[in-house]
Design an enzyme around this catalytic site. Structure first.
Site, mmCIF file in Angstrom:
data_model
loop_
_atom_site.group_PDB
_atom_site.id
_atom_site.type_symbol
_atom_site.label_atom_id
_atom_site.label_comp_id
_atom_site.label_asym_id
_atom_site.label_seq_id
_atom_site.Cartn_x
_atom_site.Cartn_y
_atom_site.Cartn_z
ATOM 1 N N TYR A 124 5.678 -2.519 -18.232
ATOM 2 C CA TYR A 124 6.197 -1.153 -18.171
ATOM 3 C C TYR A 124 7.568 -1.182 -17.504
ATOM 4 C CZ TYR A 124 6.710 3.819 -17.639
ATOM 5 O OH TYR A 124 7.190 5.102 -17.738
ATOM 6 N N SER A 233 9.801 2.648 -3.166
ATOM 7 C CA SER A 233 10.565 1.482 -2.712
ATOM 8 C C SER A 233 10.872 1.596 -1.224
ATOM 9 C CB SER A 233 11.858 1.379 -3.510
ATOM 10 O OG SER A 233 12.457 0.128 -3.322
ATOM 11 N N GLN A 255 18.728 1.214 -1.071
ATOM 12 C CA GLN A 255 17.295 1.400 -1.268
ATOM 13 C C GLN A 255 16.961 2.866 -1.471
ATOM 14 O OE1 GLN A 255 16.081 -1.628 -1.338
ATOM 15 N NE2 GLN A 255 14.196 -0.853 -2.221
ATOM 16 N N HIS A 258 16.844 4.596 -5.031
ATOM 17 C CA HIS A 258 15.761 4.337 -5.977
ATOM 18 C C HIS A 258 14.968 5.613 -6.263
ATOM 19 C CE1 HIS A 258 15.682 0.118 -7.005
ATOM 20 N NE2 HIS A 258 15.954 -0.203 -5.769
ATOM 21 N N GLU A 322 8.404 -4.064 1.946
ATOM 22 C CA GLU A 322 8.642 -4.617 0.619
ATOM 23 C C GLU A 322 9.860 -5.547 0.671
ATOM 24 O OE1 GLU A 322 9.679 -3.012 -3.900
ATOM 25 O OE2 GLU A 322 10.073 -1.733 -2.164
ATOM 26 N N HIS A 323 10.972 -5.032 1.224
ATOM 27 C CA HIS A 323 12.184 -5.824 1.416
ATOM 28 C C HIS A 323 12.494 -5.884 2.909
ATOM 29 C CE1 HIS A 323 12.714 -3.706 -2.515
ATOM 30 N NE2 HIS A 323 13.045 -4.912 -2.925
ATOM 31 N N ASP A 356 17.380 -7.836 -6.327
ATOM 32 C CA ASP A 356 17.054 -6.831 -7.337
ATOM 33 C C ASP A 356 17.519 -7.255 -8.718
ATOM 34 O OD1 ASP A 356 15.786 -5.109 -5.641
ATOM 35 O OD2 ASP A 356 17.476 -3.746 -5.386
ATOM 36 N N HIS A 415 -32.255 -24.607 -11.265
ATOM 37 C CA HIS A 415 -31.048 -25.333 -10.901
ATOM 38 C C HIS A 415 -31.376 -26.799 -10.619
ATOM 39 C CE1 HIS A 415 -29.204 -21.396 -10.560
ATOM 40 N NE2 HIS A 415 -28.046 -21.928 -10.219
#
Length: 427
Positions: A124, A233, A255, A258, A322-323, A356, A415
């Site tokens: 996506y 983000s 950032q 976004h 995240e970053h 990025d 078994h």
């Protein structure tokens, strides 16, 4: 923008929380879309594309002619940039291949593990507020390196029924097989259940708005795999007195643009830097073409003064960004103390922007604190690891008594018998 100069332990607990959303309300909107596409297929997709995107599509799939024309609509400089980014991403992900290693755990008992590609993957690619052709590279290149046999993309159409040519160009360059003009939750449903036009896939990748994110969560319950739950983000900048306030402000705003729900933090040991960053933020916002988004996002900014760098590192590890940008002296040394982060950018000359787009690392990363346990997308995301074992008669005799003893203790006689019949036949 919120500024904190003396944070308490209770404030730390509050500051590491992200802005919350009512996912129940979103689920109530998304679930009927999933159900409709599951049962009405292409017809439902056309209806939702008209309703949500304001577009009446003649065809859901990008045509061969559109693919041929895309290159002519882009500048040579942009095409060269996309090609170089693709090469860097490919190099980094090819280096992640693991050789098949076979070992003998005991005499005659051989075990190995082999990496096999996920055959059908759906990617996506958001296209609402910005045409994110970089996401095509980040997802399609590792899928191709992994050897996925069917790679499809869904991305929202523009008002003129087209897909941005840079998205098509990046997809063609990366080896994508089919591209569909479908956005939102209906795209996730199409790839999950399959339609007359869109093939069903085994795993879905890619970021998106809250409706796409919740759709991925819901279809995961129906058996399709997903890469990760991608929330808003976020960036955390860990900085000391050596950091450049202009750079820090630019990284926070990069950032912020976004989306209105982006989450941006500065954690610093320098009061002077804290003050100067606020000044430069105001200056840079005035010249940002996405100022409406940035102005909304800046409400989530948190500028935090800490006593020393150890406190800053501890806060960062709790937040699990995240970053993470480390804008300090001895930044490489500090990076060794980082335990939780999606991707780390070390030093004054390494903005998140390079990751990025073109450094080679993947920009599809865990958000909302999930970096404490989850990794970003990598080559491993597009493969499954299958284990194999093979026994010689010697190996069966060596390991058989061990298995029989354990099966007896677990009261699983069949078994044990699977070993006994073989041992009886082989002395």
């Amino acid at each position: 923008m919120q500024v904190y100069r003396n944070i308490t332990p209770d404030e730390i607990k509050r500051l590491i929380l992200r802005p919350g959303k009512n996912t129940i309300e979103v689920e109530q909107i998304v679930q009927p879309i999933l159900n409709a596409v599951k049962h009405e297929k292409d017809s439902a997709i056309h209806n939702y594309t008209h309703e949500h995107d304001g577009v009446l599509l003649n065809t859901l799939e990008v045509t061969p002619d559109e693919k041929l024309q895309c290159s002519q609509l882009l500048s040579d400089d942009l095409k060269a940039a996309i090609k170089q980014a693709k090469e860097n991403i490919q190099k980094f992900h090819e280096a992640q291949r693991n050789p098949t290693l076979e070992m003998e755990t005991m005499p005659g008992v051989y075990c190995w593990r082999k990496s096999l590609p996920i055959q059908k993957v759906g990617l996506y690619v958001p296209g609402g507020t910005a045409p994110l052709f970089s996401t095509v590279l980040m997802l399609a290149v590792p899928a191709k390196v992994a050897g996925c046999s069917e790679i499809v993309i869904c991305t929202p159409p523009q008002k003129d029924q087209t897909i941005h040519p840079a998205i098509i160009y990046a997809a063609e360059l990366s080896g994508v097989h089919r591209i569909f003009k479908i956005g939102g939750a209906q795209a996730i449903a199409a790839m999950t259940y399959g339609t007359e036009t869109v093939p069903q896939v085994f795993k879905i990748f890619g970021p998106g708005n809250q409706y796409v994110a919740v759709a991925k969560q819901l279809v995961n319950k129906d058996g399709v795999a997903i890469d990760l739950f991608a929330g808003p983000s976020e960036v955390l900048i860990l900085a000391d007195h050596t950091a450049n306030p202009v750079y820090v402000a630019s990284d926070l705003l990069a950032q912020a643009e976004h989306g209105k729900d982006s989450h941006c933090l500065l954690v610093t040991t320098s009061k002077d830097l804290l003050d100067k960053v606020q000044i430069h933020l105001k200056k840079q916002i005035e010249t940002n073409s996405r100022s409406e988004i940035v102005q909304a996002s800046i409400k989530n900014f948190r500028l935090i003064l800490v006593k020393d760098m150890n406190k800053g590192i501890a806060f960062s590890n709790l937040y699990a960004p995240e970053h993470l940008i480390i804008a300090t002296q001895n930044a490489r040394d500090i990076s060794e103390k980082i335990e939780n982060a999606g991707s780390v950018f070390i030093g004054h000359h390494t903005p998140v922007s390079v990751g990025d787009y073109a450094s080679g690392t993947n920009h599809t990363l865990p958000t909302n604190g999930s970096a404490i346990a989850y990794s970003g997308v990598s080559l491993d995301s597009f493969i499954k690891k299958v284990t194999f074992q093979e026994l010689t008669i010697e190996g069966l005799k060596n390991i058989g008594p061990i298995v029989k003893e354990m099966a007896k203790a677990e009261e699983l006689p069949a078994h044990s018998n699977a070993i006994s019949v073989r041992l009886n036949d082989n002395g």
